[in-house]
Design a protein around this motif. Structure first.
Motif, PDB file in Angstrom:
ATOM      1  N   ASP A   9     109.824  22.001 102.844  1.00  0.00           N
ATOM      2  CA  ASP A   9     110.926  22.861 103.266  1.00  0.00           C
ATOM      3  C   ASP A   9     111.666  22.283 104.463  1.00  0.00           C
ATOM      4  N   LEU A  10     110.947  21.548 105.320  1.00  0.00           N
ATOM      5  CA  LEU A  10     111.565  21.018 106.533  1.00  0.00           C
ATOM      6  C   LEU A  10     111.023  19.623 106.822  1.00  0.00           C
ATOM      7  N   LEU A  11     111.933  18.674 106.940  1.00  0.00           N
ATOM      8  CA  LEU A  11     111.602  17.337 107.433  1.00  0.00           C
ATOM      9  C   LEU A  11     112.220  17.220 108.815  1.00  0.00           C
ATOM     10  N   MET A  12     111.383  17.068 109.818  1.00  0.00           N
ATOM     11  CA  MET A  12     111.853  17.027 111.207  1.00  0.00           C
ATOM     12  C   MET A  12     111.511  15.683 111.828  1.00  0.00           C
ATOM     13  N   SER A  13     112.434  15.131 112.608  1.00  0.00           N
ATOM     14  CA  SER A  13     112.152  13.898 113.353  1.00  0.00           C
ATOM     15  C   SER A  13     112.357  14.131 114.838  1.00  0.00           C
ATOM     16  N   CYS A  14     111.332  13.784 115.600  1.00  0.00           N
ATOM     17  CA  CYS A  14     111.430  13.826 117.060  1.00  0.00           C
ATOM     18  C   CYS A  14     111.800  12.463 117.634  1.00  0.00           C
ATOM     19  N   VAL A  15     111.911  11.445 116.765  1.00  0.00           N
ATOM     20  CA  VAL A  15     112.088  10.071 117.242  1.00  0.00           C
ATOM     21  C   VAL A  15     113.264   9.373 116.565  1.00  0.00           C
ATOM     22  N   ALA A  16     114.253  10.116 116.114  1.00  0.00           N
ATOM     23  CA  ALA A  16     115.428   9.509 115.489  1.00  0.00           C
ATOM     24  C   ALA A  16     116.419   9.132 116.583  1.00  0.00           C
ATOM     25  N   PHE A  17     116.639   7.825 116.771  1.00  0.00           N
ATOM     26  CA  PHE A  17     117.449   7.366 117.899  1.00  0.00           C
ATOM     27  C   PHE A  17     118.762   6.703 117.490  1.00  0.00           C
ATOM     28  N   ASP A  18     118.874   6.227 116.246  1.00  0.00           N
ATOM     29  CA  ASP A  18     120.099   5.519 115.886  1.00  0.00           C
ATOM     30  C   ASP A  18     120.384   5.695 114.398  1.00  0.00           C
ATOM     31  N   ALA A  19     121.423   4.999 113.925  1.00  0.00           N
ATOM     32  CA  ALA A  19     121.850   5.150 112.539  1.00  0.00           C
ATOM     33  C   ALA A  19     120.783   4.698 111.559  1.00  0.00           C
ATOM     34  N   ALA A  20     120.009   3.670 111.926  1.00  0.00           N
ATOM     35  CA  ALA A  20     118.948   3.205 111.040  1.00  0.00           C
ATOM     36  C   ALA A  20     117.894   4.287 110.836  1.00  0.00           C
ATOM     37  N   ASP A  21     117.559   5.000 111.888  1.00  0.00           N
ATOM     38  CA  ASP A  21     116.605   6.104 111.761  1.00  0.00           C
ATOM     39  C   ASP A  21     117.179   7.203 110.872  1.00  0.00           C
ATOM     40  N   ALA A  22     118.476   7.467 111.023  1.00  0.00           N
ATOM     41  CA  ALA A  22     119.114   8.490 110.193  1.00  0.00           C
ATOM     42  C   ALA A  22     119.078   8.102 108.724  1.00  0.00           C
ATOM     43  N   GLU A  23     119.326   6.845 108.423  1.00  0.00           N
ATOM     44  CA  GLU A  23     119.296   6.376 107.042  1.00  0.00           C
ATOM     45  C   GLU A  23     117.911   6.570 106.439  1.00  0.00           C
ATOM     46  N   CYS A  24     116.884   6.270 107.232  1.00  0.00           N
ATOM     47  CA  CYS A  24     115.503   6.447 106.766  1.00  0.00           C
ATOM     48  C   CYS A  24     115.214   7.923 106.494  1.00  0.00           C
ATOM     49  N   LEU A  25     115.652   8.798 107.386  1.00  0.00           N
ATOM     50  CA  LEU A  25     115.438  10.228 107.185  1.00  0.00           C
ATOM     51  C   LEU A  25     116.175  10.726 105.946  1.00  0.00           C
ATOM     52  N   ALA A  26     117.413  10.263 105.771  1.00  0.00           N
ATOM     53  CA  ALA A  26     118.191  10.695 104.613  1.00  0.00           C
ATOM     54  C   ALA A  26     117.522  10.282 103.306  1.00  0.00           C
ATOM     55  N   GLN A  27     116.965   9.074 103.283  1.00  0.00           N
ATOM     56  CA  GLN A  27     116.264   8.609 102.078  1.00  0.00           C
ATOM     57  C   GLN A  27     115.002   9.427 101.839  1.00  0.00           C
ATOM     58  N   ALA A  28     114.212   9.598 102.897  1.00  0.00           N
ATOM     59  CA  ALA A  28     112.935  10.300 102.742  1.00  0.00           C
ATOM     60  C   ALA A  28     113.139  11.772 102.419  1.00  0.00           C
ATOM     61  N   GLY A  29     114.249  12.340 102.905  1.00  0.00           N
ATOM     62  CA  GLY A  29     114.444  13.769 102.754  1.00  0.00           C
ATOM     63  C   GLY A  29     115.353  14.173 101.619  1.00  0.00           C
ATOM     64  N   ARG A  30     115.530  13.303 100.642  1.00  0.00           N
ATOM     65  CA  ARG A  30     116.441  13.616  99.532  1.00  0.00           C
ATOM     66  C   ARG A  30     116.027  14.875  98.783  1.00  0.00           C
ATOM     67  N   ALA A  31     114.728  15.125  98.719  1.00  0.00           N
ATOM     68  CA  ALA A  31     114.264  16.309  97.980  1.00  0.00           C
ATOM     69  C   ALA A  31     113.878  17.465  98.895  1.00  0.00           C
ATOM     70  N   ALA A  32     114.017  17.264 100.218  1.00  0.00           N
ATOM     71  CA  ALA A  32     113.583  18.290 101.167  1.00  0.00           C
ATOM     72  C   ALA A  32     114.574  19.447 101.217  1.00  0.00           C
ATOM     73  N   GLY A  33     114.117  20.561 101.744  1.00  0.00           N
ATOM     74  CA  GLY A  33     114.998  21.712 101.880  1.00  0.00           C
ATOM     75  C   GLY A  33     115.967  21.579 103.031  1.00  0.00           C
ATOM     76  N   ARG A  34     115.528  20.938 104.125  1.00  0.00           N
ATOM     77  CA  ARG A  34     116.365  20.744 105.303  1.00  0.00           C
ATOM     78  C   ARG A  34     115.816  19.578 106.122  1.00  0.00           C
ATOM     79  N   ILE A  35     116.722  18.846 106.756  1.00  0.00           N
ATOM     80  CA  ILE A  35     116.341  17.804 107.708  1.00  0.00           C
ATOM     81  C   ILE A  35     116.799  18.245 109.089  1.00  0.00           C
ATOM     82  N   LEU A  36     115.918  18.097 110.069  1.00  0.00           N
ATOM     83  CA  LEU A  36     116.239  18.438 111.454  1.00  0.00           C
ATOM     84  C   LEU A  36     115.908  17.251 112.347  1.00  0.00           C
ATOM     85  N   ALA A  37     116.824  16.898 113.232  1.00  0.00           N
ATOM     86  CA  ALA A  37     116.598  15.782 114.153  1.00  0.00           C
ATOM     87  C   ALA A  37     116.871  16.221 115.584  1.00  0.00           C
ATOM     88  N   ILE A  38     116.075  15.692 116.508  1.00  0.00           N
ATOM     89  CA  ILE A  38     116.260  15.969 117.922  1.00  0.00           C
ATOM     90  C   ILE A  38     117.198  14.924 118.501  1.00  0.00           C
TER      91      ILE A  38
END
Length: 338
Positions: free
Chosen positions: A64-93
């Motif tokens: 339901d929720l993929l959260m990242s406390c360590v997303a610092f740049d565009a590369a981290d965002a790309e990784c989250l977007a790939q990993a969270g394709r099936a997730a309900g929501r992505i949240l980044a700090i």
């Protein structure tokens, strides 16, 4: 039972959020590079935050929720977007450091270009720096932009400010707590103790995560305490928790930033006050006790640099008591009445 995956979840934000979600009957998996002690009923998976292939095996359609406390740049965002394709929501700090003043100045360049003169309070509509690889703040904006544009599910970006809470590696409160533990009778404060550098409790962040997971926050939300205390008010709140008293002494305004005497981790020449969609109901004084108790119980004078490596990494001596004595003798130094 809702499921959450918290990437880089072994710091103060991740642990506070994990405890909050577990307490609300979530199934929580924490992803980090090294095994560590976690709150009860949390699972752990060892993986790097940028290992998208491994994260894809952890995050599924039941997440339901993929959260990242360590997303610092565009590369981290790309990784989250790939990993969270099936997730309900992505949240980044992210961080409130992304905001700039009318001259383009941010916290990143303050020591060289001068502290930014923000139009306060800062809201989610306040101007930010452009995305790019140059500084911490520009990388954070690049992360935000990439995640919002590439994710296949709803996204929430949280922007806290000066974070306080237990299990911090950058506990600003230690500047005052250690002085009180060391029996300092008088504590000098730069800028007459009037500086306002917006504070945010980890409890407020954990609450904002819950609100975001329920779909009750916009895509970008500032997270702050209910108030923006002055440094003098911070000092009094900490003394109240510790039941210890010292005289707070305001110093005359310094000619340059950062000041050489009485410089606390919150000391700034102009206010940085933040408000927004995820402002907390609790004030700093109402929410700082867990941070202070944790410092008193778990951080000692002999190992504070090991326990608080980010605070220790500042290019200043936080506890130069000879400098404190010089500051207290400055013309114009005056006791601050409660």
């Amino acid at each position: 039972m809702p499921k959450a995956v918290i990437v880089g979840g072994t710091g103060q934000i991740g642990l506070a959020t994990a405890r909050r979600l577990v307490g609300e009957a979530w199934e929580v998996t924490v992803v980090s590079r090294h095994p560590t002690a976690l709150p009860d009923n949390c699972h752990h998976i060892e993986a790097d935050a940028r290992d998208a292939e491994k994260l894809c095996t952890v995050v599924g359609s039941d997440t339901d929720l993929l959260m990242s406390c360590v997303a610092f740049d565009a590369a981290d965002a790309e990784c989250l977007a790939q990993a969270g394709r099936a997730a309900g929501r992505i949240l980044a700090i992210s961080s409130a450091s992304v905001y700039r003043d009318d001259e383009g100045r941010t916290l990143d360049e303050a020591s060289g270009l001068g502290f930014p003169a923000f139009s306060v309070p800062l809201t989610e509509k306040s101007p930010t720096v452009a995305p790019g690889p140059e500084t911490y703040s520009t990388r954070k904006v690049a992360m935000e932009s990439a995640l919002l544009s590439r994710a296949a599910c709803p996204v929430t970006i949280l922007r806290p400010c000066a974070i306080h809470g237990p299990e911090s590696k950058h506990a600003r409160e230690w500047w005052l707590v250690k002085r009180l533990l060391d029996g300092r009778a008088a504590i000098p404060l730069a800028y007459r103790g009037r500086s306002q550098f917006q504070t945010t409790s980890v409890a407020a962040i954990a609450d904002a995560v819950g609100r975001a997971a329920a779909g009750n926050l916009p895509a970008i939300a500032n997270v702050s305490d209910a108030d923006s205390p002055t440094v003098a008010e911070i000092g009094r709140a900490i003394m109240d928790v510790m039941d210890v008293r010292a005289e707070l002494v305001g110093l005359p305004d310094a000619p340059a930033y950062p000041p050489k005497l009485g410089a606390t981790p919150w000391s700034i020449p102009q206010p940085m006050i933040v408000t927004g969609a995820a402002s907390a109901e609790a004030t700093y004084a109402q929410s700082v006790e867990p941070a202070v108790r944790w410092l008193v119980q778990h951080v000692g004078n002999d190992n504070w640099r090991e326990r608080l490596p980010q605070l220790a990494g500042y290019p200043v001596d936080h506890f130069d008591y000879q400098a404190d004595e010089r500051a207290l003798r400055l013309p114009g130094a005056a006791s601050l009445a409660a």
